[in-house]
Structure formats: C-alpha cells, structure tokens
Design an enzyme around this catalytic site. Structure first.
Site, PDB file in Angstrom:
ATOM      1  N   ASN A   9       0.573  -1.400   0.179  1.00 29.26           N
ATOM      2  CA  ASN A   9      -0.263   0.041   0.017  1.00 29.26           C
ATOM      3  C   ASN A   9       1.131   1.255   0.217  1.00 29.26           C
ATOM      4  O   ASN A   9       1.672   1.827   0.954  1.00 29.26           O
ATOM      5  CB  ASN A   9      -0.914  -0.011   1.687  1.00 29.26           C
ATOM      6  CG  ASN A   9      -1.771   1.209   1.232  1.00 29.26           C
ATOM      7  OD1 ASN A   9      -1.904   2.164   0.236  1.00 29.26           O
ATOM      8  ND2 ASN A   9      -2.156   1.552   3.060  1.00 29.26           N
ATOM      9  N   LYS A  11      -0.086   4.332  -0.005  1.00 32.19           N
ATOM     10  CA  LYS A  11       0.173   5.635   0.104  1.00 32.19           C
ATOM     11  C   LYS A  11      -0.507   6.794  -0.989  1.00 32.19           C
ATOM     12  O   LYS A  11       0.023   6.685  -1.632  1.00 32.19           O
ATOM     13  CB  LYS A  11       0.526   5.744   1.569  1.00 32.19           C
ATOM     14  CG  LYS A  11      -0.383   4.436   2.381  1.00 32.19           C
ATOM     15  CD  LYS A  11       0.057   4.865   4.023  1.00 32.19           C
ATOM     16  CE  LYS A  11       0.132   3.668   4.905  1.00 32.19           C
ATOM     17  NZ  LYS A  11       0.413   3.288   6.222  1.00 32.19           N
ATOM     18  N   HIS A  95      -9.227   1.613   4.904  1.00 33.55           N
ATOM     19  CA  HIS A  95      -8.353   1.611   5.619  1.00 33.55           C
ATOM     20  C   HIS A  95      -8.135   3.033   6.480  1.00 33.55           C
ATOM     21  O   HIS A  95      -9.126   3.489   7.404  1.00 33.55           O
ATOM     22  CB  HIS A  95      -7.111   2.212   4.696  1.00 33.55           C
ATOM     23  CG  HIS A  95      -5.824   2.122   5.724  1.00 33.55           C
ATOM     24  ND1 HIS A  95      -5.512   3.408   6.713  1.00 33.55           N
ATOM     25  CD2 HIS A  95      -4.907   1.411   5.449  1.00 33.55           C
ATOM     26  CE1 HIS A  95      -3.925   3.102   6.172  1.00 33.55           C
ATOM     27  NE2 HIS A  95      -4.190   1.329   6.278  1.00 33.55           N
ATOM     28  N   GLU A  97      -6.707   5.017   7.915  1.00 30.91           N
ATOM     29  CA  GLU A  97      -6.810   6.668   7.895  1.00 30.91           C
ATOM     30  C   GLU A  97      -7.645   7.029   7.087  1.00 30.91           C
ATOM     31  O   GLU A  97      -7.828   8.245   7.206  1.00 30.91           O
ATOM     32  CB  GLU A  97      -5.611   6.980   6.954  1.00 30.91           C
ATOM     33  CG  GLU A  97      -4.451   6.460   7.896  1.00 30.91           C
ATOM     34  CD  GLU A  97      -2.533   5.842   7.013  1.00 30.91           C
ATOM     35  OE1 GLU A  97      -2.599   5.916   5.866  1.00 30.91           O
ATOM     36  OE2 GLU A  97      -1.769   5.428   7.193  1.00 30.91           O
ATOM     37  N   GLU A 167      -5.720  -4.758  11.717  1.00 30.37           N
ATOM     38  CA  GLU A 167      -4.761  -3.538  11.066  1.00 30.37           C
ATOM     39  C   GLU A 167      -4.810  -3.142  12.206  1.00 30.37           C
ATOM     40  O   GLU A 167      -5.334  -1.599  12.208  1.00 30.37           O
ATOM     41  CB  GLU A 167      -4.562  -2.309  10.340  1.00 30.37           C
ATOM     42  CG  GLU A 167      -3.892  -3.317   8.309  1.00 30.37           C
ATOM     43  CD  GLU A 167      -3.892  -1.987   7.734  1.00 30.37           C
ATOM     44  OE1 GLU A 167      -2.669  -2.435   7.415  1.00 30.37           O
ATOM     45  OE2 GLU A 167      -4.219  -0.811   7.630  1.00 30.37           O
ATOM     46  N   GLY A 173       2.878   2.427  10.455  1.00 28.32           N
ATOM     47  CA  GLY A 173       3.142   3.626  10.689  1.00 28.32           C
ATOM     48  C   GLY A 173       4.059   3.768  11.522  1.00 28.32           C
ATOM     49  O   GLY A 173       4.929   4.948  11.679  1.00 28.32           O
ATOM     50  N   SER A 213       3.346  -1.911  10.370  1.00 29.00           N
ATOM     51  CA  SER A 213       4.610  -2.308  10.447  1.00 29.00           C
ATOM     52  C   SER A 213       5.551  -3.188  10.225  1.00 29.00           C
ATOM     53  O   SER A 213       6.513  -3.821  10.883  1.00 29.00           O
ATOM     54  CB  SER A 213       4.802  -1.342  11.794  1.00 29.00           C
ATOM     55  OG  SER A 213       4.611   0.414  11.721  1.00 29.00           O
TER      56      SER A 213
HETATM   57  P1  PGA Z   1       2.271   0.733   7.728  1.00 28.90           P
HETATM   58  O1  PGA Z   1       1.169   0.808   6.850  1.00 28.90           O
HETATM   59  O2  PGA Z   1       3.292  -0.686   7.295  1.00 28.90           O
HETATM   60  O3  PGA Z   1       3.679   1.386   6.778  1.00 28.90           O
HETATM   61  O4  PGA Z   1       2.237   0.709   9.219  1.00 28.90           O
HETATM   62  C1  PGA Z   1       0.459  -0.077   6.935  1.00 28.90           C
HETATM   63  C2  PGA Z   1      -0.539   0.458   6.517  1.00 28.90           C
HETATM   64  O5  PGA Z   1      -1.550   1.004   7.034  1.00 28.90           O
HETATM   65  O6  PGA Z   1      -1.317  -0.458   5.387  1.00 28.90           O
END
Ligand code: PGA
Length: 251
Positions: A9, A11, A95, A97, A167, A173, A213
């Site tokens: 992903n 982003k 997601h 976010e 998640e 992140g 992460s």
């Molecule tokens: P990350 O993001 O691996 O940077 O933690 C995962 C995600 O948001 O799908």
C-alpha cells in the site's frame, strides 16, 4: 488451503515515473513466487502506467479507495468501474487513515463494499483497534462492531471476493509491529466470527491479512501464524527490495 496474499500500500507516495521505476525493479527480480497473490495499491495517478507495465507478470493492482456510488456527479471521486478500467482487480476499503482523516463511517463502508461487489472487484476490508481500545480491553468488541457493520447481511457467495486486513491503528506507520501472538489472537477471533455468521466453510477459505509496520525482519514470524494468510505492507513496500524480501518470507 488459503492462498497467501501480499499487498503493498503506497498511500500518497510515488509519482508516475517513480512508480514505473519501482515496478521495473520488482519485475527484474529473478523469481517472484506464484504461490501467492502479489498486489500493489499505487496512487490512482500511477495506475494506468502500471497496468501496462505488469502485463504478463504475476503482479496485480488495487485501488487504495473508491467512491461510494457507481456513477454520478461526485467531483473528485473514482468509481469501481474506473478502477477496473485502470487495471485493478482489488480495492482496499476501510483503511484506518480513511476512517480517521476522511471521516469514513461504517455505514459508508458498507455501501462501498456493495458497490465494489457489483463491479466484481475483490475487496480488502480493513479493521483494527486504537491503542486506547486495546489498553482498555476493547479490541474484540471494536473488531466485532467493524465486522458486523461491514459484512452482516452479505450473501455467502460474495464472501469469496473478500479478504480482511487486521490493522491495529497503533501499529500503522509507528514501527511497533504487533506481536505475533497478539495478531494470531485477533485473527482467530475474526475467523470465529465469520464461522458464526457465515459457516465453517466460509471461515476456512476467507483470507485474513495483517498490516502495521511489517518489515522483512518481522514478516516471516507473522505469516507463520496459523490464521495469518497475508500481509498488508505500507512503508516497507516503498522499496522494491524490501517488498521482494517480504514476498520471499512466504517460501
Ligand atoms: P505501515 O502501513 O506498514 O507503514 O505500518 C500499513 C498500512 O497502513 O496499510
């Protein structure tokens, strides 16, 4: 037997040129396993060029989001049909976010899921608790609410098009990957919920991904948990080498 799936992903990263270069870098690798689905979710702007680049390869594309209506006067939205047209056969929905920063509610996501189904897109539906939820022992309750509002009432036949991505928000992140036993606990809870609502057969074939992460250092232990069928990778997917290493943790 559930087929593993590794999703990158990106982003809001990558211009068209860097996305294309990334994909050339991945496809140059001597061997990409065909024992798993390999999916990249680039920004919308890079989809068209990647659609051409991945032709004849094992890599597939996903939209990072999608509008909640099939068509209409919705400035700035991308429809399910547009995603298909741009080469996607997957879409990521829910997601954290988007839930957090773009005010996407469970009801809106339920609508998006139906629209994505109608267009024949495979859905990666994200769920996960906040740190506060976890610290207060609410993880399973939060997951259950997100599952119910997203999936209850769906026809069993549609579940084949759906994968779930656990998640935990506190792991995204942050560099704090959830511990394998925490991941397995929630994945098992999710599978039990599916079994209760949709039956044992559905629970057996539904894929559940972990995201938050994930790195090449943590991917093998995570994927080896019995109810982890795939990984959703953000930061570590931005370099073809580390994404490739994560793919290789499957073998
Ligand atoms: P990350 O993001 O691996 O940077 O933690 C995962 C995600 O948001 O799908």
């Amino acid at each position: 037997m559930r087929r593993p799936i590794i999703v990158g992903n990106w982003k809001m990263n990558m211009l068209i040129s860097s996305a294309d270069k990334w994909m050339i870098g991945l496809l140059d690798k001597s061997h990409i396993t065909d024992q798993a689905d390999i999916v990249i979710a680039p920004p919308f702007t890079a989809l068209a060029v990647l659609r051409e680049r991945i032709k004849g390869s094992k890599v597939q594309l996903a939209g990072q989001n999608m509008g909640s209506e099939p068509v209409g006067s919705l400035t700035g939205e991308i429809s399910a049909a547009m995603l298909k047209d741009a080469g996607c056969n997957y879409v990521i929905l829910g997601h954290s976010e988007r839930r957090q920063y773009c005010a996407e509610t469970n009801a809106l996501l339920r609508r998006k899921i139906s629209v994505a189904y109608e267009q024949g897109l495979n859905i990666i539906f994200c769920i996960g608790e906040s740190l506060d939820d976890r610290n207060n022992g609410r993880t399973h309750d939060v997951i259950k609410t997100q599952l119910s509002s997203g999936l209850e009432g769906l026809g069993i036949s549609r579940l084949g098009q759906l994968a779930l991505a656990y998640e935990p928000i506190w792991a995204i992140g942050t560099g704090h990957t959830a511990r394998p036993e925490q991941v397995q606990d929630v994945h098992l809870f999710i599978r039990s919920w599916i079994k209760e609502l949709f039956g044992a057969k559905c629970a057996e074939y539904t894929r559940i991904l972990y995201g938050g992460s994930v790195t090449p250092e943590t991917s093998t232990t995570l994927i080896n948990q019995s109810d982890v069928d795939g990984l959703l990778v953000g930061g570590a997917s931005l370099k073809p080498n580390s994404f490739y290493d994560i793919i290789n943790s499957l073998v």
